[in-house]
Design an enzyme around this catalytic site. Structure first.
Site: not given
Ligand SMILES: NC(=O)c1ccc[n+]([C@@H]2O[C@H](COP(=O)([O-])OP(=O)(O)OC[C@H]3O[C@@H](n4cnc5c(N)ncnc54)[C@H](OP(=O)(O)O)[C@@H]3O)[C@@H](O)[C@H]2O)c1
Length: 353
Positions: A56, A166, A207, A210, A288-290
């Site tokens: 604003e 793999a 992590l 870049r 990720a599962g948790a």
């Protein structure tokens, strides 16, 4: 210049707001278009970075005296408090604006109240114009402010048969350079990147956000968070290289869940407290599962490579599903080809309690 409708002005304000994405946290993205009394655009602005002028104020500065008697079209309710900058409600009143049109009310108890202050000063305030669109443009910030923990995006890379590495543990690289460049752009839009200690021990990732071609770091780096119950992150791990801030979140510091591991809800609450509004969960399958099992993931971005491995760890482990009826249902919102890979975006559907 021809006059524009309030609806058109809001569409423009939403587009302006998007220019601040990734740079305004812990503040929202906001866009503003100022129309004079005849409906002509006399000022435009967006909030470009935290601590910088609000949308604003930028628009009012452009409009000057032509704001008097005009309409301010804003994607979010103007703030009513003095933080690093003064209250926008007062600036709009002082400029003599006659009407303020708002898409979404401000859920932040500290800053809200702008509409009431404006009305008390005799300014007409209308809300809800293109609210859904404005809400979508600010979804991470609005969601995190309403509930008190960050908007969490789970990003993963997998082969067409769902493998994230793999059989011998090698995983660099499953996806193409084009997909990895896309991920770095995604990192640039969040305030924190989260990985489990398993990923740090296996891959030693940096992590950081870049330029993949020359390695230059983006100006704004997300906080790197390693979820590490007992502090196993090695002193020489790349996440500790000083290139960006890093927090190794241990159970002793954050609190432990029933399994003795880091309490993930407490972790997200602490991140919110530290100003994180959007976070990217980058792995691996256990963490990720948790997070998914706890219902803490808001959005999923999967990069799927046209490769098959036939063996090796899967992208997701133990997400609390043992039977097909309990599968985590997703709503597909986008499928885009990135180089040779597919980027699939989906939202977990809310589960019945
Ligand atoms: N393809 C991809 O997108 C992708 C992305 C990342 C990683 N990866 C692959 O994933 C593999 C590593 O897998 P991972 O499953 O071991 O790694 P991870 O999910 O990154 O880390 C798992 C560790 O996180 C810690 N943790 C802390 N709090 C937890 C909680 N509440 N719930 C669950 N875990 C918690 C646990 O160790 P503590 O109990 O010691 O804390 C756990 O062993 C690597 O091979 C890597 O290449 C693939």
């Amino acid at each position: 210049m021809a006059s524009v409708s309030v609806d058109e002005a809001m569409r423009r304000a939403i587009a302006l707001a998007a220019r601040g994405l990734g740079a305004t946290s812990p503040n929202p993205v906001v866009g503003c278009v100022l129309l004079d009394a005849d409906g002509e655009v006399v000022g435009e602005g967006f909030h470009a970075y935290a601590g910088g002028p609000h949308a604003e104020i930028v628009a009012l500065a452009q409009a000057g005296t032509r704001a008097r008697g005009g309409t301010a079209v804003v994607t979010l309710e103007p703030c009513d408090h003095t933080g690093r900058t003064g209250p926008c409600s007062h600036a709009l009143i002082a400029a003599g604006v006659a009407r303020v049109v708002v898409a979404v009310p401000d859920p932040n108890p500290v800053a809200s109240g702008g509409a009431a202050t404006l009305r008390a000063a005799g300014v007409q305030v209308d809300t809800g114009v293109r609210a859904e669109e404005a809400e979508a443009g600010n979804v991470a910030w609005l969601t995190s402010m309403r509930r008190g923990w960050p908007y969490l995006i789970w990003k993963y890379a997998a082969t067409l048969d769902g493998r994230s590495a793999a059989a011998d543990g090698t995983s660099m690289w499953i996806t193409s350079e084009a997909a990895r460049i896309d991920v770095h752009a995604l990192r640039g839009t969040v305030d924190a990147v989260i990985a489990g200690v398993g990923t740090v021990l296996a891959d030693d990732p940096r992590l950081t956000a870049r330029n993949l071609r020359d390695g230059t770091l983006a100006i704004r780096q997300p906080l790197r968070v390693v979820v590490d119950s007992s502090g196993r992150t090695p002193a020489e791990a790349r996440v500790r290289d000083g290139a960006a801030r890093t927090w190794v979140a241990t159970a002793a510091e954050v609190g432990a869940g029933p399994d003795g591991r880091v309490d993930l809800s407490a972790l997200l609450a602490e991140l919110h407290h530290r100003g994180v509004r959007a976070a990217l969960l980058e792995g691996g399958p256990t963490l990720a599962g948790a997070f998914l099992a706890a219902g803490l993931v808001d959005k999923i971005v999967g990069y799927v490579a046209p490769k098959l491995l036939g063996a090796g760890p899967t992208a997701l482990l133990n997400a609390g599903v043992t039977t097909i009826a309990d599968a985590i249902d997703l709503e597909l919102t986008d499928v885009t080809q990135v180089g040779p890979d597919l980027r699939i975006t989906a939202l977990p559907r809310k589960r019945e309690a």
